[in-house]
Design an enzyme around this catalytic site. Structure first.
Site, mmCIF file in Angstrom:
data_model
loop_
_atom_site.group_PDB
_atom_site.id
_atom_site.type_symbol
_atom_site.label_atom_id
_atom_site.label_comp_id
_atom_site.label_asym_id
_atom_site.label_seq_id
_atom_site.Cartn_x
_atom_site.Cartn_y
_atom_site.Cartn_z
ATOM 1 N N ARG A 1 0.852 -1.181 0.000
ATOM 2 C CA ARG A 1 0.000 0.000 0.000
ATOM 3 C C ARG A 1 0.888 1.230 0.000
ATOM 4 N NH1 ARG A 1 -3.283 -2.966 -1.539
ATOM 5 N NH2 ARG A 1 -5.399 -3.354 -0.765
ATOM 6 N N GLU B 1 -3.213 8.115 -4.077
ATOM 7 C CA GLU B 1 -3.862 7.489 -5.241
ATOM 8 C C GLU B 1 -5.272 8.048 -5.414
ATOM 9 O OE1 GLU B 1 -3.779 3.209 -5.336
ATOM 10 O OE2 GLU B 1 -1.779 3.153 -4.481
ATOM 11 N N HIS C 1 -1.255 0.896 -9.701
ATOM 12 C CA HIS C 1 -1.931 -0.048 -8.795
ATOM 13 C C HIS C 1 -2.624 -1.162 -9.583
ATOM 14 C CE1 HIS C 1 -3.922 -0.394 -4.556
ATOM 15 N NE2 HIS C 1 -3.632 -1.582 -5.068
#
Length: 310
Positions: free
Chosen positions: A230, A259, A277
Protein backbone atom coordinates in the site's frame (compact mmCIF):
# COMPACT_ATOMS: atom_id res chain seq x y z
CA UNK A 1 -35.79 -13.09 -4.14
CA UNK A 2 -32.08 -12.37 -4.56
CA UNK A 3 -30.29 -10.48 -1.75
CA UNK A 4 -29.54 -6.82 -2.40
CA UNK A 5 -25.82 -6.13 -2.94
CA UNK A 6 -24.10 -2.74 -3.03
CA UNK A 7 -21.01 -2.84 -5.27
CA UNK A 8 -18.53 -0.04 -4.52
CA UNK A 9 -15.82 -1.01 -7.04
CA UNK A 10 -15.58 -1.16 -10.81
CA UNK A 11 -16.28 -4.56 -12.35
CA UNK A 12 -15.78 -5.63 -15.94
CA UNK A 13 -18.79 -6.83 -17.89
CA UNK A 14 -18.16 -10.53 -17.32
CA UNK A 15 -17.65 -10.11 -13.57
CA UNK A 16 -20.68 -7.86 -13.25
CA UNK A 17 -22.85 -10.41 -15.08
CA UNK A 18 -21.74 -13.15 -12.69
CA UNK A 19 -22.53 -11.01 -9.67
CA UNK A 20 -25.90 -9.89 -11.05
CA UNK A 21 -26.90 -13.53 -11.55
CA UNK A 22 -26.67 -14.03 -7.78
CA UNK A 23 -27.69 -10.62 -6.41
CA UNK A 24 -30.01 -7.68 -6.91
CA UNK A 25 -27.12 -5.29 -7.59
CA UNK A 26 -26.87 -1.60 -6.78
CA UNK A 27 -23.77 -0.55 -8.72
CA UNK A 28 -22.00 2.54 -7.35
CA UNK A 29 -18.28 2.49 -8.21
CA UNK A 30 -17.59 6.20 -7.76
CA UNK A 31 -18.02 8.60 -4.85
CA UNK A 32 -21.07 10.46 -6.19
CA UNK A 33 -22.91 7.27 -7.07
CA UNK A 34 -21.94 5.74 -3.75
CA UNK A 35 -23.42 8.51 -1.63
CA UNK A 36 -26.64 8.54 -3.65
CA UNK A 37 -26.95 4.74 -3.69
CA UNK A 38 -26.60 4.41 0.08
CA UNK A 39 -29.11 7.21 0.67
CA UNK A 40 -31.63 5.64 -1.72
CA UNK A 41 -31.11 1.91 -1.12
CA UNK A 42 -29.42 1.68 2.29
CA UNK A 43 -32.52 0.36 4.04
CA UNK A 44 -32.58 -2.78 1.88
CA UNK A 45 -28.87 -3.54 1.34
CA UNK A 46 -27.82 -6.89 2.82
CA UNK A 47 -24.31 -7.22 1.37
CA UNK A 48 -21.49 -4.94 0.22
CA UNK A 49 -18.62 -5.67 -2.17
CA UNK A 50 -15.71 -3.25 -1.87
CA UNK A 51 -11.90 -3.33 -1.69
CA UNK A 52 -9.18 -2.10 0.62
CA UNK A 53 -8.81 1.25 -1.09
CA UNK A 54 -12.52 2.10 -1.28
CA UNK A 55 -13.38 0.49 2.05
CA UNK A 56 -16.62 1.07 3.95
CA UNK A 57 -17.05 3.56 6.79
CA UNK A 58 -18.84 3.16 10.11
CA UNK A 59 -21.27 5.93 9.12
CA UNK A 60 -22.12 4.11 5.89
CA UNK A 61 -22.66 0.85 7.78
CA UNK A 62 -25.09 2.65 10.08
CA UNK A 63 -27.16 3.67 7.06
CA UNK A 64 -27.68 -0.02 6.16
CA UNK A 65 -29.69 -1.62 8.99
CA UNK A 66 -30.06 -4.97 7.17
CA UNK A 67 -26.39 -5.28 6.26
CA UNK A 68 -25.03 -8.71 7.24
CA UNK A 69 -22.13 -9.49 4.86
CA UNK A 70 -19.23 -7.34 3.65
CA UNK A 71 -16.40 -8.53 1.42
CA UNK A 72 -13.26 -6.94 0.07
CA UNK A 73 -12.59 -8.28 -3.42
CA UNK A 74 -8.82 -8.52 -2.93
CA UNK A 75 -6.70 -9.23 0.12
CA UNK A 76 -6.54 -5.63 1.41
CA UNK A 77 -9.14 -4.23 3.80
CA UNK A 78 -7.38 -1.28 5.45
CA UNK A 79 -10.22 1.23 4.92
CA UNK A 80 -12.98 -1.07 6.08
CA UNK A 81 -14.48 -0.23 9.51
CA UNK A 82 -13.90 -3.75 10.81
CA UNK A 83 -14.51 -3.21 14.52
CA UNK A 84 -17.74 -1.34 13.89
CA UNK A 85 -18.94 -4.02 11.48
CA UNK A 86 -18.15 -6.76 13.99
CA UNK A 87 -20.04 -4.87 16.69
CA UNK A 88 -23.07 -5.17 14.43
CA UNK A 89 -22.50 -8.91 13.91
CA UNK A 90 -21.69 -8.40 10.22
CA UNK A 91 -19.74 -11.23 8.59
CA UNK A 92 -16.51 -10.03 6.98
CA UNK A 93 -14.49 -11.69 4.21
CA UNK A 94 -11.79 -10.87 1.69
CA UNK A 95 -10.13 -12.31 -1.38
CA UNK A 96 -7.03 -13.65 0.33
CA UNK A 97 -5.00 -15.84 -2.00
CA UNK A 98 -6.85 -14.98 -5.19
CA UNK A 99 -4.28 -12.63 -6.72
CA UNK A 100 -1.08 -13.53 -4.87
CA UNK A 101 0.71 -14.92 -7.92
CA UNK A 102 -0.24 -11.87 -9.99
CA UNK A 103 1.12 -9.45 -7.36
CA UNK A 104 4.32 -11.46 -6.95
CA UNK A 105 4.79 -11.51 -10.73
CA UNK A 106 4.34 -7.74 -10.81
CA UNK A 107 6.80 -7.21 -7.97
CA UNK A 108 9.44 -8.98 -10.01
CA UNK A 109 8.48 -7.10 -13.15
CA UNK A 110 9.06 -3.83 -11.28
CA UNK A 111 12.30 -5.13 -9.79
CA UNK A 112 13.67 -6.16 -13.17
CA UNK A 113 12.48 -2.95 -14.83
CA UNK A 114 14.04 -0.74 -12.16
CA UNK A 115 17.35 -2.57 -11.79
CA UNK A 116 17.90 -3.19 -15.51
CA UNK A 117 16.54 0.29 -16.41
CA UNK A 118 14.06 -1.17 -18.89
CA UNK A 119 11.89 1.96 -19.41
CA UNK A 120 14.93 4.15 -20.10
CA UNK A 121 16.48 1.56 -22.42
CA UNK A 122 13.23 1.28 -24.33
CA UNK A 123 13.16 5.06 -24.82
CA UNK A 124 16.84 5.14 -25.82
CA UNK A 125 16.28 2.42 -28.41
CA UNK A 126 13.40 4.36 -29.94
CA UNK A 127 15.67 7.41 -30.16
CA UNK A 128 18.44 5.45 -31.87
CA UNK A 129 20.91 5.60 -28.96
CA UNK A 130 23.58 2.89 -29.17
CA UNK A 131 24.31 0.65 -26.21
CA UNK A 132 27.91 1.85 -25.90
CA UNK A 133 26.55 5.29 -25.04
CA UNK A 134 24.49 3.94 -22.14
CA UNK A 135 25.59 2.98 -18.62
CA UNK A 136 25.74 -0.72 -17.78
CA UNK A 137 23.21 -1.95 -15.25
CA UNK A 138 23.68 -4.51 -12.46
CA UNK A 139 22.57 -8.11 -12.40
CA UNK A 140 19.46 -9.18 -10.54
CA UNK A 141 20.55 -12.81 -10.18
CA UNK A 142 22.76 -13.77 -7.27
CA UNK A 143 21.92 -10.72 -5.17
CA UNK A 144 20.32 -10.38 -1.73
CA UNK A 145 16.53 -10.04 -1.63
CA UNK A 146 14.85 -8.60 1.46
CA UNK A 147 11.09 -9.03 1.88
CA UNK A 148 9.05 -6.87 4.23
CA UNK A 149 6.03 -8.98 5.13
CA UNK A 150 6.39 -12.70 4.53
CA UNK A 151 2.70 -13.41 4.05
CA UNK A 152 1.22 -15.27 1.09
CA UNK A 153 2.47 -12.69 -1.40
CA UNK A 154 5.84 -12.29 0.28
CA UNK A 155 6.35 -16.04 0.25
CA UNK A 156 5.64 -16.17 -3.48
CA UNK A 157 8.09 -13.32 -4.06
CA UNK A 158 10.65 -15.40 -2.17
CA UNK A 159 10.04 -18.39 -4.45
CA UNK A 160 10.65 -16.23 -7.48
CA UNK A 161 13.80 -14.88 -5.86
CA UNK A 162 15.04 -18.43 -5.37
CA UNK A 163 14.70 -18.92 -9.12
CA UNK A 164 17.14 -16.04 -9.55
CA UNK A 165 19.65 -17.69 -7.19
CA UNK A 166 19.15 -14.98 -4.58
CA UNK A 167 19.93 -15.05 -0.89
CA UNK A 168 16.61 -14.23 0.78
CA UNK A 169 15.81 -12.64 4.12
CA UNK A 170 12.64 -11.17 5.57
CA UNK A 171 11.23 -9.00 8.33
CA UNK A 172 7.93 -9.64 10.10
CA UNK A 173 6.74 -8.71 13.57
CA UNK A 174 7.74 -12.27 14.46
CA UNK A 175 9.36 -15.17 12.55
CA UNK A 176 7.05 -17.10 10.26
CA UNK A 177 6.58 -20.59 11.62
CA UNK A 178 8.08 -23.24 9.38
CA UNK A 179 10.04 -20.83 7.18
CA UNK A 180 13.67 -21.68 6.49
CA UNK A 181 14.40 -18.16 5.25
CA UNK A 182 16.67 -15.83 7.21
CA UNK A 183 14.70 -13.72 9.68
CA UNK A 184 15.63 -10.16 10.64
CA UNK A 185 13.99 -8.74 13.75
CA UNK A 186 15.06 -5.25 12.63
CA UNK A 187 13.76 -3.68 9.43
CA UNK A 188 16.83 -1.48 9.21
CA UNK A 189 19.01 -4.53 9.63
CA UNK A 190 17.25 -6.21 6.72
CA UNK A 191 17.62 -3.08 4.57
CA UNK A 192 21.33 -2.81 5.35
CA UNK A 193 21.85 -6.49 4.44
CA UNK A 194 19.92 -6.67 1.17
CA UNK A 195 20.33 -5.28 -2.34
CA UNK A 196 16.63 -5.24 -3.16
CA UNK A 197 13.86 -4.54 -0.64
CA UNK A 198 10.39 -5.73 -1.67
CA UNK A 199 7.54 -4.37 0.44
CA UNK A 200 4.57 -6.74 0.72
CA UNK A 201 3.22 -5.94 4.18
CA UNK A 202 -0.44 -4.99 4.81
CA UNK A 203 -1.39 -1.31 4.86
CA UNK A 204 -3.10 0.55 7.69
CA UNK A 205 -2.11 2.74 10.61
CA UNK A 206 0.33 0.17 11.99
CA UNK A 207 2.57 0.22 8.91
CA UNK A 208 2.23 3.87 7.84
CA UNK A 209 5.63 5.21 6.69
CA UNK A 210 7.31 2.00 7.82
CA UNK A 211 9.75 2.60 4.96
CA UNK A 212 11.16 6.01 5.79
CA UNK A 213 14.48 7.85 5.82
CA UNK A 214 16.23 5.51 8.25
CA UNK A 215 15.37 2.41 6.22
CA UNK A 216 16.30 4.06 2.92
CA UNK A 217 19.61 5.24 4.35
CA UNK A 218 20.28 1.65 5.47
CA UNK A 219 19.43 0.31 2.01
CA UNK A 220 22.19 2.46 0.58
CA UNK A 221 23.29 3.87 -2.79
CA UNK A 222 23.25 0.51 -4.60
CA UNK A 223 19.88 -0.55 -3.20
CA UNK A 224 16.43 -0.65 -4.76
CA UNK A 225 13.00 -0.62 -3.08
CA UNK A 226 9.89 -2.15 -4.64
CA UNK A 227 6.42 -1.50 -3.18
CA UNK A 228 3.43 -3.70 -4.07
CA UNK A 229 1.65 -3.35 -0.73
CA UNK A 230 0.00 0.00 0.00
CA UNK A 231 1.21 3.49 -0.77
CA UNK A 232 0.98 4.54 2.88
CA UNK A 233 3.76 2.10 3.86
CA UNK A 234 6.43 4.22 2.09
CA UNK A 235 7.14 7.81 3.09
CA UNK A 236 6.87 9.51 -0.31
CA UNK A 237 8.82 12.62 0.66
CA UNK A 238 11.68 10.57 2.10
CA UNK A 239 11.70 8.32 -0.97
CA UNK A 240 11.76 11.24 -3.41
CA UNK A 241 14.64 12.82 -1.50
CA UNK A 242 16.57 9.52 -1.43
CA UNK A 243 16.08 8.95 -5.16
CA UNK A 244 17.07 12.51 -6.09
CA UNK A 245 20.14 12.48 -3.84
CA UNK A 246 21.33 9.01 -4.85
CA UNK A 247 20.87 7.72 -1.32
CA UNK A 248 19.33 4.67 -3.02
CA UNK A 249 19.76 3.57 -6.62
CA UNK A 250 16.13 3.22 -7.64
CA UNK A 251 12.56 2.21 -6.90
CA UNK A 252 9.57 0.48 -8.45
CA UNK A 253 6.13 1.43 -7.16
CA UNK A 254 2.75 -0.03 -8.01
CA UNK A 255 1.15 1.89 -5.13
CA UNK A 256 1.72 5.38 -3.75
CA UNK A 257 0.28 7.91 -1.38
CA UNK A 258 -2.52 10.06 -2.77
CA UNK A 259 -3.86 7.49 -5.24
CA UNK A 260 -5.12 7.72 -7.91
CA UNK A 261 -2.82 10.70 -8.56
CA UNK A 262 0.88 9.76 -8.58
CA UNK A 263 3.11 11.91 -6.35
CA UNK A 264 4.40 14.96 -8.19
CA UNK A 265 7.77 14.63 -6.49
CA UNK A 266 8.42 11.31 -8.27
CA UNK A 267 7.27 12.11 -11.78
CA UNK A 268 10.43 13.82 -12.97
CA UNK A 269 12.83 11.23 -11.52
CA UNK A 270 14.34 8.79 -14.02
CA UNK A 271 15.28 6.17 -11.39
CA UNK A 272 11.74 5.23 -10.40
CA UNK A 273 9.34 2.97 -12.31
CA UNK A 274 5.64 3.65 -11.67
CA UNK A 275 2.54 1.56 -12.44
CA UNK A 276 -1.05 2.52 -11.49
CA UNK A 277 -1.93 -0.05 -8.80
CA UNK A 278 -2.37 -2.92 -11.25
CA UNK A 279 -0.21 -5.51 -9.48
CA UNK A 280 -3.19 -7.66 -8.55
CA UNK A 281 -5.05 -7.25 -11.81
CA UNK A 282 -5.08 -9.89 -14.52
CA UNK A 283 -7.94 -11.80 -16.15
CA UNK A 284 -7.03 -14.83 -14.06
CA UNK A 285 -6.79 -12.90 -10.79
CA UNK A 286 -10.06 -11.01 -11.30
CA UNK A 287 -11.91 -14.21 -12.19
CA UNK A 288 -10.54 -15.94 -9.10
CA UNK A 289 -11.41 -12.96 -6.87
CA UNK A 290 -15.00 -12.70 -8.12
CA UNK A 291 -15.50 -16.45 -7.86
CA UNK A 292 -14.13 -16.37 -4.31
CA UNK A 293 -16.54 -13.57 -3.39
CA UNK A 294 -19.49 -15.43 -4.85
CA UNK A 295 -18.48 -18.64 -3.08
CA UNK A 296 -18.24 -16.83 0.24
CA UNK A 297 -21.56 -15.08 -0.35
CA UNK A 298 -23.34 -18.33 -1.22
CA UNK A 299 -22.00 -19.93 1.95
CA UNK A 300 -23.01 -16.99 4.12
CA UNK A 301 -26.56 -16.76 2.82
CA UNK A 302 -26.87 -20.55 3.20
CA UNK A 303 -25.96 -20.22 6.86
CA UNK A 304 -22.43 -21.59 6.46
CA UNK A 305 -19.05 -20.16 7.45
CA UNK A 306 -17.18 -18.23 4.75
CA UNK A 307 -13.91 -19.65 3.45
CA UNK A 308 -11.76 -16.50 3.72
CA UNK A 309 -12.98 -14.61 6.79
CA UNK A 310 -11.38 -11.49 8.22
Amino acid sequence: MKPSLLVLISLNDASRAKVEAAFDVVYAPDVTQRTAAIAEHGETIRAVLTNGTNGLTAAEIDQMPQLEFVSALGAGYENLAIDHARSRGIVLANGAGTNDHCVADHAFALLLAAVRDVPQLDQATREGVLRDMLPMRPNVSGKRLGIVGLGNIGEKVARRGAGFDMDIGYHNRKPREGSALRYFDSLQGLAQWCDFLVVATPGGAGTRHLIGKAVLDALGPDGFVINVSRGSVVDTAALAEALAAGTIAGAGLDVYEGEPDPPEALLTLRNVVLTPHVGGRSPEAITASVDNFLGNARRHFAGEAVLTPL
